[in-house]
Design a protein around this motif. Sequence first.
Motif, PDB file in Angstrom:
ATOM      1  N   PRO A 163      20.643   0.832 -15.374  1.00 23.90           N
ATOM      2  CA  PRO A 163      20.939   0.262 -14.053  1.00 23.90           C
ATOM      3  C   PRO A 163      19.684   0.334 -13.177  1.00 23.90           C
ATOM      4  CG  PRO A 163      22.393   2.134 -14.552  1.00 23.90           C
ATOM      5  CD  PRO A 163      21.446   2.001 -15.696  1.00 23.90           C
ATOM      6  N   PRO A 164      19.566  -0.576 -12.170  1.00 26.87           N
ATOM      7  CA  PRO A 164      18.316  -0.705 -11.413  1.00 26.87           C
ATOM      8  C   PRO A 164      17.763   0.607 -10.852  1.00 26.87           C
ATOM      9  CG  PRO A 164      19.842  -2.439 -10.800  1.00 26.87           C
ATOM     10  CD  PRO A 164      20.571  -1.573 -11.768  1.00 26.87           C
ATOM     11  N   GLU A 165      18.620   1.417 -10.248  1.00 33.75           N
ATOM     12  CA  GLU A 165      18.135   2.674  -9.656  1.00 33.75           C
ATOM     13  C   GLU A 165      17.460   3.544 -10.710  1.00 33.75           C
ATOM     14  OE1 GLU A 165      18.402   3.970  -6.386  1.00 33.75           O
ATOM     15  OE2 GLU A 165      18.576   1.801  -6.104  1.00 33.75           O
ATOM     16  N   ALA A 166      18.134   3.658 -11.847  1.00 30.72           N
ATOM     17  CA  ALA A 166      17.622   4.503 -12.926  1.00 30.72           C
ATOM     18  C   ALA A 166      16.358   3.879 -13.520  1.00 30.72           C
ATOM     19  CB  ALA A 166      18.689   4.661 -14.009  1.00 30.72           C
ATOM     20  N   GLU A 167      16.358   2.561 -13.654  1.00 31.94           N
ATOM     21  CA  GLU A 167      15.207   1.917 -14.272  1.00 31.94           C
ATOM     22  C   GLU A 167      13.960   2.073 -13.391  1.00 31.94           C
ATOM     23  OE1 GLU A 167      15.588  -2.274 -15.403  1.00 31.94           O
ATOM     24  OE2 GLU A 167      14.489  -1.792 -17.243  1.00 31.94           O
ATOM     25  N   ALA A 168      14.137   1.988 -12.080  1.00 41.66           N
ATOM     26  CA  ALA A 168      12.991   2.163 -11.171  1.00 41.66           C
ATOM     27  C   ALA A 168      12.401   3.571 -11.347  1.00 41.66           C
ATOM     28  CB  ALA A 168      13.419   1.921  -9.720  1.00 41.66           C
ATOM     29  N   THR A 169      13.264   4.556 -11.501  1.00 39.68           N
ATOM     30  CA  THR A 169      12.795   5.932 -11.697  1.00 39.68           C
ATOM     31  C   THR A 169      12.030   6.063 -13.015  1.00 39.68           C
ATOM     32  OG1 THR A 169      14.718   6.709 -10.465  1.00 39.68           O
ATOM     33  CG2 THR A 169      13.549   8.360 -11.793  1.00 39.68           C
ATOM     34  N   ILE A 170      12.581   5.455 -14.066  1.00 42.77           N
ATOM     35  CA  ILE A 170      11.933   5.513 -15.382  1.00 42.77           C
ATOM     36  C   ILE A 170      10.554   4.850 -15.320  1.00 42.77           C
ATOM     37  CG2 ILE A 170      12.037   4.604 -17.749  1.00 42.77           C
ATOM     38  CD1 ILE A 170      15.156   4.883 -17.492  1.00 42.77           C
ATOM     39  N   VAL A 171      10.502   3.665 -14.715  1.00 48.91           N
ATOM     40  CA  VAL A 171       9.233   2.916 -14.665  1.00 48.91           C
ATOM     41  C   VAL A 171       8.202   3.701 -13.857  1.00 48.91           C
ATOM     42  CG1 VAL A 171       8.138   0.768 -13.884  1.00 48.91           C
ATOM     43  CG2 VAL A 171      10.365   0.683 -15.028  1.00 48.91           C
ATOM     44  N   ALA A 172       8.636   4.320 -12.767  1.00 49.36           N
ATOM     45  CA  ALA A 172       7.716   5.133 -11.955  1.00 49.36           C
ATOM     46  C   ALA A 172       7.218   6.323 -12.773  1.00 49.36           C
ATOM     47  CB  ALA A 172       8.421   5.601 -10.682  1.00 49.36           C
ATOM     48  N   GLU A 173       8.136   6.983 -13.426  1.00 49.78           N
ATOM     49  CA  GLU A 173       7.806   8.170 -14.222  1.00 49.78           C
ATOM     50  C   GLU A 173       6.820   7.827 -15.339  1.00 49.78           C
ATOM     51  OE1 GLU A 173       8.213  12.135 -14.827  1.00 49.78           O
ATOM     52  OE2 GLU A 173       9.495  11.090 -13.379  1.00 49.78           O
ATOM     53  N   GLU A 174       7.039   6.704 -15.997  1.00 57.31           N
ATOM     54  CA  GLU A 174       6.218   6.323 -17.145  1.00 57.31           C
ATOM     55  C   GLU A 174       4.859   5.759 -16.756  1.00 57.31           C
ATOM     56  OE1 GLU A 174       8.044   7.823 -19.991  1.00 57.31           O
ATOM     57  OE2 GLU A 174       7.196   6.026 -20.899  1.00 57.31           O
ATOM     58  N   SER A 175       4.797   5.096 -15.575  1.00 59.46           N
ATOM     59  CA  SER A 175       3.561   4.376 -15.226  1.00 59.46           C
ATOM     60  C   SER A 175       2.708   5.117 -14.210  1.00 59.46           C
ATOM     61  CB  SER A 175       3.925   3.007 -14.630  1.00 59.46           C
ATOM     62  OG  SER A 175       4.574   3.194 -13.386  1.00 59.46           O
ATOM     63  N   GLY A 176       3.336   5.995 -13.431  1.00 59.12           N
ATOM     64  CA  GLY A 176       2.598   6.654 -12.359  1.00 59.12           C
ATOM     65  C   GLY A 176       2.552   5.819 -11.074  1.00 59.12           C
ATOM     66  N   LEU A 177       3.121   4.616 -11.094  1.00 61.88           N
ATOM     67  CA  LEU A 177       3.181   3.807  -9.873  1.00 61.88           C
ATOM     68  C   LEU A 177       4.297   4.385  -8.983  1.00 61.88           C
ATOM     69  CD1 LEU A 177       1.953   1.112  -8.686  1.00 61.88           C
ATOM     70  CD2 LEU A 177       4.010  -0.031  -9.552  1.00 61.88           C
ATOM     71  N   PRO A 178       4.045   4.509  -7.654  1.00 64.18           N
ATOM     72  CA  PRO A 178       5.101   5.069  -6.795  1.00 64.18           C
ATOM     73  C   PRO A 178       6.411   4.285  -6.943  1.00 64.18           C
ATOM     74  CG  PRO A 178       3.049   4.846  -5.567  1.00 64.18           C
ATOM     75  CD  PRO A 178       2.825   4.198  -6.911  1.00 64.18           C
ATOM     76  N   ARG A 179       7.509   5.028  -6.870  1.00 64.56           N
ATOM     77  CA  ARG A 179       8.815   4.444  -7.151  1.00 64.56           C
ATOM     78  C   ARG A 179       9.128   3.241  -6.246  1.00 64.56           C
ATOM     79  NH1 ARG A 179      14.032   4.464  -6.035  1.00 64.56           N
ATOM     80  NH2 ARG A 179      15.507   4.472  -7.784  1.00 64.56           N
ATOM     81  N   ASP A 180       8.763   3.332  -4.942  1.00 69.93           N
ATOM     82  CA  ASP A 180       9.100   2.216  -4.041  1.00 69.93           C
ATOM     83  C   ASP A 180       8.379   0.928  -4.440  1.00 69.93           C
ATOM     84  OD1 ASP A 180       6.685   3.339  -3.304  1.00 69.93           O
ATOM     85  OD2 ASP A 180       6.898   2.789  -1.190  1.00 69.93           O
ATOM     86  N   ARG A 181       7.279   1.050  -5.179  1.00 65.20           N
ATOM     87  CA  ARG A 181       6.588  -0.160  -5.649  1.00 65.20           C
ATOM     88  C   ARG A 181       7.176  -0.647  -6.973  1.00 65.20           C
ATOM     89  NH1 ARG A 181       0.331   0.154  -5.441  1.00 65.20           N
ATOM     90  NH2 ARG A 181       0.635  -2.114  -5.575  1.00 65.20           N
ATOM     91  N   CYS A 182       7.941   0.210  -7.638  1.00 61.09           N
ATOM     92  CA  CYS A 182       8.597  -0.203  -8.892  1.00 61.09           C
ATOM     93  C   CYS A 182       9.902  -0.954  -8.613  1.00 61.09           C
ATOM     94  CB  CYS A 182       8.916   1.022  -9.761  1.00 61.09           C
ATOM     95  SG  CYS A 182       7.422   1.879 -10.299  1.00 61.09           S
ATOM     96  N   VAL A 183      10.519  -0.648  -7.453  1.00 58.44           N
ATOM     97  CA  VAL A 183      11.822  -1.251  -7.146  1.00 58.44           C
ATOM     98  C   VAL A 183      11.788  -2.787  -7.200  1.00 58.44           C
ATOM     99  CG1 VAL A 183      13.577  -1.484  -5.333  1.00 58.44           C
ATOM    100  CG2 VAL A 183      12.686   0.782  -5.931  1.00 58.44           C
ATOM    101  N   PRO A 184      10.801  -3.445  -6.524  1.00 57.65           N
ATOM    102  CA  PRO A 184      10.789  -4.918  -6.615  1.00 57.65           C
ATOM    103  C   PRO A 184      10.532  -5.442  -8.029  1.00 57.65           C
ATOM    104  CG  PRO A 184       9.004  -4.118  -5.175  1.00 57.65           C
ATOM    105  CD  PRO A 184       9.794  -2.929  -5.578  1.00 57.65           C
ATOM    106  N   LEU A 185       9.774  -4.696  -8.830  1.00 57.55           N
ATOM    107  CA  LEU A 185       9.523  -5.140 -10.215  1.00 57.55           C
ATOM    108  C   LEU A 185      10.830  -5.122 -11.009  1.00 57.55           C
ATOM    109  CD1 LEU A 185       6.215  -3.186 -11.017  1.00 57.55           C
ATOM    110  CD2 LEU A 185       6.446  -5.579 -10.298  1.00 57.55           C
TER     111      LEU A 185
END
Length: 261
Positions: A171-193
Motif C-alpha cells: 500500500p502507498p504509505e508502506a511503499e513510500a517508507t520502503i522506497v525511502a529506506e532503500e534509496s536514502g531519499l527523504p520519505r516526503d520526496r518518495c511519496v509523489p513517486l
Amino acid sequence: MADPAIPYYAPTGDECALFEHAYHHRLPLLLKGPTGCGKTRFVAHMAARLGRPLFTVACHDDLTAADLTGRYLLQGGDTVWTDGPLTRAVREGGICYLDEVVEARKDVTVVLHPLTDDRRVLPLERTGELLQAPPGFMLVISYNPGYQTVLKGLKPSTRQRFIALDFHFPPPEAEATIVAEESGLPRDRCVPLVRLANALRDLKGQDLEEGVSTRLLVYCATLIAAGMKPDRAIRAAMIEPLTDEPDVRQALLRVAEITLG
Ligand SMILES: Nc1ncnc2c1ncn2[C@@H]1O[C@H](COP(=O)(O)OP(=O)(O)OP(=O)(O)O)[C@@H](O)[C@H]1O
Ligand SMILES: [Mg+2]
C-alpha cells in the motif's frame, strides 16, 4: 535498531507469520506476484530470521533436475559427485528457493514431488542415495502469474503440494517508507513517486504488460538521491523500462506530468 545481518523487509500483511508456520510445520511454500514486489527479499529476510542457510536458484527453460540435484564432474581425471543447490539445502537443512519455477524443465517436478509431500525425501538416482530432509529444510518456489502461458502453468499435482501466498505491491504509505529506506531519499520526496507509480499501475492491461515495480521505484529514488533531476530519473527508471512504443511512452510521460503537477 534493526539487525544488520537480517536483510530489510517491511511486511505488508501476515506473510512473516505464515512463513514461520510453514517452516515449523514443514510445509512447502509458493509465492506468487508481479516482478519487483519483494518476493526474493522476503525469502532472504525470513531465511536470516530463522537462521537457515539459503540456496536460491533462478530457474530458466534449460534448467534440469540434475542442475538441482547434482552431477558427476570430472576433477583431475576422476569423476566426483557434486551436490546441486537442492541437495545441499536438504543435506544442510537449509531453505531452497526456486525463483520462476514454471520456467524449469518438466523433469524438475519429479524431484520436487517426493520432497513436498509427507515423505520429504530426495532420491538421488545417480548415487543411489535416498536423502531424508531434516526439520530445517524448507522448499520455497515463486512465479509471476502474469507471464504464465498455457504450456507453462504449474500442474495441479505440483501446486497442490504448496501453501501459497499472493504478493502485491505494498500500500502507498508502506511503499513510500520502503522506497525511502532503500534509496536514502527523504520519505516526503518518495511519496509523489509512489503516487505516480500507482497511476502508471492503473494502466496495466491497457497499454502495459506490467506496472512499475517497487524495484524500479527504488532505482528512481536512488538516482534522485544521488542528485539526478527528478524528471530525468523518472523517465529513466519509471517510463523507459516499461515500454518500447513511442505512443505509449508519450502517454506515460503525460500521466507523469499530470500526477506530479
Ligand atoms: N516489502 C519490502 N520491504 C523491503 N524492500 C522491498 C519490499 N518490497 C520490495 N522491496 C524492494 O524492491 C526490490 C525488488 O524486490 P525483489 O527483488 O524481492 O522482487 P521480486 O518480487 O523477487 O521480483 P522478481 O519476480 O522480478 O524476482 C528489493 O530489492 C527491495 O529494494
Ligand atoms: Mg525475485
